[in-house]
Design a protein around this motif. Structure first.
Motif, PDB file in Angstrom:
ATOM      1  N   VAL A 155       0.834  -1.217   0.000  1.00 42.12           N
ATOM      2  CA  VAL A 155       0.000   0.000   0.000  1.00 42.12           C
ATOM      3  C   VAL A 155       0.866   1.264   0.000  1.00 42.12           C
ATOM      4  CG1 VAL A 155      -2.047  -1.019   1.091  1.00 42.12           C
ATOM      5  CG2 VAL A 155      -0.198  -0.133   2.519  1.00 42.12           C
ATOM      6  N   THR A 156       2.144   1.124   0.391  1.00 48.66           N
ATOM      7  CA  THR A 156       2.994   2.331   0.402  1.00 48.66           C
ATOM      8  C   THR A 156       3.186   2.864  -1.020  1.00 48.66           C
ATOM      9  OG1 THR A 156       4.967   0.948   0.266  1.00 48.66           O
ATOM     10  CG2 THR A 156       4.272   1.646   2.473  1.00 48.66           C
ATOM     11  N   GLY A 157       2.944   1.996  -2.008  1.00 49.99           N
ATOM     12  CA  GLY A 157       3.054   2.451  -3.402  1.00 49.99           C
ATOM     13  C   GLY A 157       1.996   3.471  -3.766  1.00 49.99           C
ATOM     14  N   THR A 158       0.902   3.456  -3.037  1.00 52.38           N
ATOM     15  CA  THR A 158      -0.167   4.426  -3.316  1.00 52.38           C
ATOM     16  C   THR A 158       0.090   5.728  -2.570  1.00 52.38           C
ATOM     17  OG1 THR A 158      -1.674   2.547  -3.389  1.00 52.38           O
ATOM     18  CG2 THR A 158      -2.682   4.738  -3.391  1.00 52.38           C
ATOM     19  N   GLY A 159       0.723   5.612  -1.395  1.00 55.88           N
ATOM     20  CA  GLY A 159       1.028   6.823  -0.631  1.00 55.88           C
ATOM     21  C   GLY A 159       0.481   6.751   0.783  1.00 55.88           C
ATOM     22  N   LYS A 160       0.685   7.843   1.529  1.00 54.07           N
ATOM     23  CA  LYS A 160       0.366   7.877   2.955  1.00 54.07           C
ATOM     24  C   LYS A 160      -1.127   7.635   3.215  1.00 54.07           C
ATOM     25  CE  LYS A 160       0.910  10.529   7.218  1.00 54.07           C
ATOM     26  NZ  LYS A 160      -0.461  10.033   7.584  1.00 54.07           N
ATOM     27  N   ALA A 161      -1.964   8.174   2.358  1.00 50.89           N
ATOM     28  CA  ALA A 161      -3.418   8.032   2.575  1.00 50.89           C
ATOM     29  C   ALA A 161      -3.839   6.563   2.517  1.00 50.89           C
ATOM     30  CB  ALA A 161      -4.173   8.850   1.535  1.00 50.89           C
ATOM     31  N   ALA A 162      -3.149   5.792   1.662  1.00 46.41           N
ATOM     32  CA  ALA A 162      -3.489   4.361   1.541  1.00 46.41           C
ATOM     33  C   ALA A 162      -3.028   3.596   2.780  1.00 46.41           C
ATOM     34  CB  ALA A 162      -2.841   3.780   0.292  1.00 46.41           C
ATOM     35  N   VAL A 163      -1.867   3.967   3.289  1.00 43.15           N
ATOM     36  CA  VAL A 163      -1.371   3.351   4.531  1.00 43.15           C
ATOM     37  C   VAL A 163      -2.363   3.640   5.657  1.00 43.15           C
ATOM     38  CG1 VAL A 163       0.504   3.331   6.229  1.00 43.15           C
ATOM     39  CG2 VAL A 163       1.039   3.505   3.785  1.00 43.15           C
ATOM     40  N   ASP A 164      -2.842   4.894   5.670  1.00 38.93           N
ATOM     41  CA  ASP A 164      -3.828   5.275   6.707  1.00 38.93           C
ATOM     42  C   ASP A 164      -5.119   4.473   6.559  1.00 38.93           C
ATOM     43  OD1 ASP A 164      -2.949   8.857   6.681  1.00 38.93           O
ATOM     44  OD2 ASP A 164      -1.996   7.105   7.598  1.00 38.93           O
ATOM     45  N   GLN A 165      -5.561   4.259   5.277  1.00 40.46           N
ATOM     46  CA  GLN A 165      -6.792   3.465   5.088  1.00 40.46           C
ATOM     47  C   GLN A 165      -6.616   2.069   5.659  1.00 40.46           C
ATOM     48  OE1 GLN A 165      -8.554   3.231   1.106  1.00 40.46           O
ATOM     49  NE2 GLN A 165      -9.640   1.351   1.631  1.00 40.46           N
ATOM     50  N   LEU A 166      -5.468   1.444   5.360  1.00 37.43           N
ATOM     51  CA  LEU A 166      -5.222   0.087   5.874  1.00 37.43           C
ATOM     52  C   LEU A 166      -5.228   0.073   7.405  1.00 37.43           C
ATOM     53  CD1 LEU A 166      -4.387  -2.878   5.794  1.00 37.43           C
ATOM     54  CD2 LEU A 166      -2.036  -2.145   5.345  1.00 37.43           C
ATOM     55  N   MET A 167      -4.502   1.016   8.002  1.00 40.41           N
ATOM     56  CA  MET A 167      -4.404   1.037   9.469  1.00 40.41           C
ATOM     57  C   MET A 167      -5.765   1.331  10.110  1.00 40.41           C
ATOM     58  SD  MET A 167      -1.552  -0.044   9.991  1.00 40.41           S
ATOM     59  CE  MET A 167      -0.288  -0.484   8.818  1.00 40.41           C
ATOM     60  N   ASN A 168      -6.531   2.237   9.495  1.00 44.79           N
ATOM     61  CA  ASN A 168      -7.872   2.532  10.036  1.00 44.79           C
ATOM     62  C   ASN A 168      -8.787   1.313   9.952  1.00 44.79           C
ATOM     63  OD1 ASN A 168      -7.298   5.182  10.730  1.00 44.79           O
ATOM     64  ND2 ASN A 168      -7.853   5.972   8.701  1.00 44.79           N
ATOM     65  N   GLU A 169      -8.723   0.611   8.801  1.00 42.80           N
ATOM     66  CA  GLU A 169      -9.561  -0.593   8.652  1.00 42.80           C
ATOM     67  C   GLU A 169      -9.157  -1.637   9.683  1.00 42.80           C
ATOM     68  OE1 GLU A 169     -10.322  -0.197   3.793  1.00 42.80           O
ATOM     69  OE2 GLU A 169      -9.218  -1.906   4.610  1.00 42.80           O
ATOM     70  N   ARG A 170      -7.849  -1.729   9.917  1.00 45.59           N
ATOM     71  CA  ARG A 170      -7.354  -2.752  10.853  1.00 45.59           C
ATOM     72  C   ARG A 170      -7.817  -2.422  12.285  1.00 45.59           C
ATOM     73  NH1 ARG A 170      -1.746  -5.255   9.103  1.00 45.59           N
ATOM     74  NH2 ARG A 170      -3.148  -5.853   7.422  1.00 45.59           N
TER      75      ARG A 170
END
Ligand code: 2RA
Length: 330
Positions: A155-170
């Motif tokens: 997800v880091t390939g998409t950028g910080k917002a994608a990392v945040d989406q993953l962490m929020n979902e988790r």
């Protein structure tokens, strides 16, 4: 040596600063550059605080080199302005990669193509870099005929917002969604936009860029790019057919001798590349080497690299190092 890092506050820009520090890049002056909304923020480099400046201000200071990680639109608008001011631009976006007038460089493969008049140099897509670095020595020895690649991308390939989406979902907390579907506990066969031919832009980048870097427009390539809830790097399963047969021991030796490649391949000890281990490293890790037993002259391999490092920041800094070491900066 005055060097600008454009997109200094983004994930890749931050990694560029880290790599410049780690490799002790020979710069006398650093210009951290970002969009107007980040101007005035501060970043730390070599234990010194720097204030982020805007694009026009950076152009007026005419840096020797500018490493861009600010998206295609910004690069299309501003890279020519920096070049006009005498700056050499190393650009991480896709804006210039397939331009016939611009070079697409992985220094270990085609760095020697660089010339003094190159003003805008394209850094390949992360998923392309790790694949071509592993395939280049094998291509030069056995001549590639066809590549079938499936990627498993962080997800880091998409950028910080994608990392945040993953962490929020988790954590089951609300937040911005950058993917069309949940990414945690999921796999999305959808990286970038879909094209007319049913492929995604990411898949077409791998196809087109590989052919340009290896200088072989006739290699048959097909790709499927998948996003996974992973952080440390991109993984790729590659099935590569060659014109000539090969010996696995020689393949292993060719890979071990390729600068920037590390072979991690001993399944008797459960040793193979993994993003968890590749994270924060600059090498491209190769394993699961085996012959395709149902197709002649064909090799299966598993390739893993940190997409923010060799896939972006490190390759760009290595291009800057190559330019400096070969007196191509004036
Ligand atoms: C991705 N390779 O992983 C693309 C761009 N960094 O999203």
């Amino acid at each position: 040596m005055k060097l600008a890092v454009v997109g200094a506050t983004g994930l890749v820009g931050q990694e560029v600063l880290k790599v410049l520090e780690e490799r002790n890049f020979p710069l006398d002056e650093l210009l951290p550059v970002a969009s107007e909304r980040s101007v005035g923020k501060t970043i730390t480099f070599r234990n010194r605080e720097y204030t982020v400046i805007g694009m026009a201000d950076a152009v007026s200071q005419a840096p020797d080199i500018a490493i861009f990680s600010a998206g295609g639109g910004t690069s299309l608008e501003w890279a020519p302005k920096f070049a006009e001011a005498g700056t050499i631009v190393v650009d991480n976006s896709s804006a210039w990669r397939m331009s016939p007038d611009h070079k697409l460089i992985v220094p270990e493969i085609n760095g020697e193509e660089l010339r003094i008049d190159d003003r805008i140099i394209a850094n390949p897509n992360c998923s392309t870099i790790q694949m071509v670095l592993a395939l280049a020595p094998l291509h030069h020895r056995y001549k590639l005929k066809r590549i079938v690649v499936s990627t498993y991308q962080s997800v880091t390939g998409t950028g910080k917002a994608a990392v945040d989406q993953l962490m929020n979902e988790r954590k089951n907390t609300p937040g911005e969604k950058v993917y069309p579907h949940p990414i945690d506990m999921n796999a999305l066969p959808h990286i970038d936009v879909f094209m007319e031919n049913g492929y995604t832009k990411e898949e077409m980048k791998m196809i087109n860029e590989t052919r340009k870097i290896l200088g072989t427009p006739d290699i048959a390539i097909t790709a499927t790019a998948v996003r996974l809830p992973v952080m440390g790097g991109h993984s790729e399963s590659v099935n590569a057919e060659f014109h000539e047969d090969f010996d696995l021991a020689e393949v292993r030796e060719l890979l071990q001798n390729m600068p920037g490649v590390v072979v991690e391949d001993d399944v008797s000890q459960n040793i193979y590349p993994m993003p968890l281990n590749a994270h924060g490293k600059d090498e491209v890790f190769v394993g699961r080497l085996r012959k395709d037993e149902f197709h002649p002259n064909t090799l299966n391999m598993w390739i893993v690299a940190d997409n923010l490092r060799k896939g972006a920041a490190t390759n760009a800094v290595q291009i800057a190092e190559f330019l400096t070491a070969n007196n191509l900066v004036y």
